[in-house]
Design a protein around this motif. Structure first.
Motif, PDB file in Angstrom:
ATOM      1  N   ASN A  62      39.261 -46.925 -56.439  1.00 35.09           N
ATOM      2  CA  ASN A  62      40.183 -46.244 -55.657  1.00 35.09           C
ATOM      3  C   ASN A  62      41.531 -46.689 -56.152  1.00 35.09           C
ATOM      4  N   ARG A  63      41.696 -47.771 -56.302  1.00 36.38           N
ATOM      5  CA  ARG A  63      43.246 -48.375 -56.617  1.00 36.38           C
ATOM      6  C   ARG A  63      43.459 -48.018 -58.155  1.00 36.38           C
ATOM      7  N   SER A  72      44.069 -55.976 -70.508  1.00 34.61           N
ATOM      8  CA  SER A  72      45.212 -55.603 -71.030  1.00 34.61           C
ATOM      9  C   SER A  72      46.092 -55.028 -69.867  1.00 34.61           C
ATOM     10  N   ALA A  73      45.486 -54.186 -68.874  1.00 32.19           N
ATOM     11  CA  ALA A  73      46.332 -53.375 -68.095  1.00 32.19           C
ATOM     12  C   ALA A  73      46.852 -54.491 -67.027  1.00 32.19           C
ATOM     13  N   ILE A  74      46.079 -55.351 -66.586  1.00 30.91           N
ATOM     14  CA  ILE A  74      46.539 -56.354 -65.404  1.00 30.91           C
ATOM     15  C   ILE A  74      47.431 -57.467 -66.261  1.00 30.91           C
ATOM     16  N   PHE A  75      47.126 -57.772 -67.516  1.00 32.06           N
ATOM     17  CA  PHE A  75      48.293 -58.717 -67.919  1.00 32.06           C
ATOM     18  C   PHE A  75      49.343 -58.325 -68.030  1.00 32.06           C
ATOM     19  N   ALA A  76      49.669 -57.071 -68.205  1.00 35.80           N
ATOM     20  CA  ALA A  76      50.882 -56.569 -68.636  1.00 35.80           C
ATOM     21  C   ALA A  76      51.685 -55.951 -67.320  1.00 35.80           C
ATOM     22  N   ASP A  93      52.290 -57.226 -63.250  1.00 42.79           N
ATOM     23  CA  ASP A  93      51.947 -58.219 -62.171  1.00 42.79           C
ATOM     24  C   ASP A  93      51.373 -57.580 -60.928  1.00 42.79           C
ATOM     25  N   GLU A  94      52.113 -56.303 -60.610  1.00 44.08           N
ATOM     26  CA  GLU A  94      51.646 -55.623 -59.361  1.00 44.08           C
ATOM     27  C   GLU A  94      50.057 -55.069 -59.549  1.00 44.08           C
ATOM     28  N   LEU A 153      44.355 -56.183 -58.106  1.00 47.90           N
ATOM     29  CA  LEU A 153      42.848 -56.519 -58.548  1.00 47.90           C
ATOM     30  C   LEU A 153      42.478 -57.886 -57.993  1.00 47.90           C
ATOM     31  N   ASN A 154      43.395 -58.908 -57.922  1.00 51.79           N
ATOM     32  CA  ASN A 154      43.044 -60.157 -57.224  1.00 51.79           C
ATOM     33  C   ASN A 154      43.069 -60.378 -55.844  1.00 51.79           C
TER      34      ASN A 154
END
Length: 201
Positions: free
Chosen positions: A52-53, A73-77, A79-80, A85-86
């Motif tokens: 959903n997110r 790659s998506a989350i490393f680039a 922060d939001e 995800l976290n």
């Protein structure tokens, strides 16, 4: 049953230590990364929340599973995105760990439960573990290992190091420090000595 949480910087050599502990009798080793991957499989509550997110992101394989490389790659680039995800995954992992620890205590079949997690301290696993252990390896040794085994550039290593806790922070939160700068045999001897000592405390 004693419940030990193990942490340390990337490249500290935790995998070999955990593989050794997993072979010890009446011992169970849990890896937070593996638990997270399991909880992110299609059909799970965690997966649906992530879906959903990240509905419009190009991070999925044809069968619906996450493409781990694209997701990383998506989350490393961003922060939001990483925080999003976290916020979904970490509580789910912690809940799973709590349930498993309680189950093992009730069943009484093992004497040592070990959890390895990169964010052991940040996610406050000290609240559920009996103690935290820090696998210490110098930044120089870790850098060389990461460059040799994973092909990381110095720039990438620097980014990873900057995102993790300092040695002082690890030491201040962990009751046991295992020095993993030398031969593996020396490290494992420290592990056994610490476990022997704890058994009599």
């Amino acid at each position: 049953m004693r419940f030990i949480g193990i942490t340390g910087g990337v490249g500290a050599g935790k995998s070999q230590i955990l593989a050794y502990l997993a072979k010890r009798p009446v011992t169970r080793v849990m890896l937070a990364d593996e638990i997270a991957h399991k909880l992110m499989e299609p059909g799970t509550d965690c997966y649906e929340k992530l879906r959903n997110r990240f509905l419009h992101e190009d991070i999925y394989l044809e069968d619906g599973h996450f493409d781990r490389n694209k997701l990383a790659s998506a989350i490393f680039a961003d922060d939001e995105k990483r925080e999003a995800l976290n916020t979904i995954v970490h509580p789910a992992v912690k809940e799973y760990v709590c349930v498993q620890a309680e189950k093992e205590r009730k069943e009484g079949r093992i004497s040592l439960l070990v959890l390895e997690a990169a964010l052991l301290i940040e996610e406050h696993y000290d609240e559920i573990c009996d103690e935290l252990w820090y696998i210490y390896t110098s930044r120089e040794v870790r850098r060389e290992r990461l460059k040799a085994s994973r092909g990381y550039s110095d720039a990438r290593v620097d980014r990873i190091f900057a995102s993790q806790l300092s040695e002082e922070q690890y030491r201040s939160h962990c009751s046991e420090v295992i020095d993993n700068n030398g031969a593996l045999e020396e490290t494992l001897a420290q592990i056994e000595e610490a476990l022997r000592r704890k058994a009599y405390e």
